[in-house]
Design an enzyme around this catalytic site. Sequence first.
Site, PDB file in Angstrom:
ATOM      1  N   ARG A 109      50.760  39.364  30.072  1.00  0.00           N
ATOM      2  CA  ARG A 109      51.866  39.156  31.016  1.00  0.00           C
ATOM      3  C   ARG A 109      51.786  37.769  31.607  1.00  0.00           C
ATOM      4  NH1 ARG A 109      50.131  38.907  36.140  1.00  0.00           N
ATOM      5  NH2 ARG A 109      48.268  40.069  36.801  1.00  0.00           N
ATOM      6  N   ASP A 129      44.010  43.561  30.203  1.00  0.00           N
ATOM      7  CA  ASP A 129      42.598  43.930  30.284  1.00  0.00           C
ATOM      8  C   ASP A 129      41.692  42.732  30.560  1.00  0.00           C
ATOM      9  OD1 ASP A 129      42.565  42.567  27.867  1.00  0.00           O
ATOM     10  OD2 ASP A 129      42.045  44.309  26.640  1.00  0.00           O
ATOM     11  N   ASP A 207      41.381  31.796  42.629  1.00  0.00           N
ATOM     12  CA  ASP A 207      42.607  32.443  42.157  1.00  0.00           C
ATOM     13  C   ASP A 207      43.750  31.441  42.309  1.00  0.00           C
ATOM     14  OD1 ASP A 207      44.890  34.244  41.896  1.00  0.00           O
ATOM     15  OD2 ASP A 207      43.518  35.901  42.239  1.00  0.00           O
TER      16      ASP A 207
END
Length: 303
Positions: A109, A129, A207
């Site tokens: 994605r 995953d 992140d």
Amino acid sequence: MLTLRAEPAAPPPADHGEGPVWDADRTELLWVDIAAGLLRRAAVDAAGELTETGSARVGDTVGVVAPATAGGWVAGAGGGFTHVAEDGTARVLLDLPAEGGGPDDGGTRMNDGACDRAGRFYAGTMAFDERPGAGALYRLDTDGTVTTVLDGLTVSNGLGWSPDERTVYLADSGPGLVHAHRYDPDSGAFTDGRVLLETGGPDGVADGLTVDDEGCLWTAMWGGGQVRRWSPEGELLAVVEVPVARTSSCAFAGPGRDLLVISTSRGEEPEPDAGRLFTVRPGVTGPPAQPYRGPLAGLRHVV
């Protein structure tokens, strides 16, 4: 070293909040709820108070959104690029050949990204995953072509440019690395990549990120409950404590662009404010989101 503490903002929590950006032209904050496939919007007043003003369903998942000069917003959603009109209608612009699928079939994605000053929209991908090497970074150029910029990433994440736009920073959250590449603002090319930061452990992994007007990086530390400010050389300068472990991204917002807005995600452990936005005034300013300046039809993948 400076230590600050962020406070929760008013909008209701997301399941997986990500990617806050400040749309200066519309004077509103944008962010996404990845798992719900939602674009969310909020007003920010001079006191730093956030008031949610609307939302739109973009797709099954959405990783990043940016304003579009042709109207509405462009998003990295599902396995490609989607346009969201002013009335909230979503229309897929391009499904990328190497991306897509779902969590049960080894799918990938779209994840985080951003636009440069020329209006090119960069968006990365990851496998559901999180398997190593399944992610890539794509560039949607202002002529509507889509090019693969980097491959072999794991979780292509936060993206930001130095104030002179000669360096671009990219977080790959799989191995916990922040890369610094030489950037050509004329062509949009990444060259001479190097590892600037190695993160992980109890402090979390880098992140989403933003770069302030002084050229320092702010990285949300997923799993660490904090945002960290780093010099361009990688020296730790400040820590913003957030009472949620999964801090996912951050951006400067508000009329003065001096309010750091931090997105968070829900996790397995119960945390009362998980998924909320948090805010803090760190004493510096940051740039607004750059818009996508290309067409909203006829996109094509060329590499």
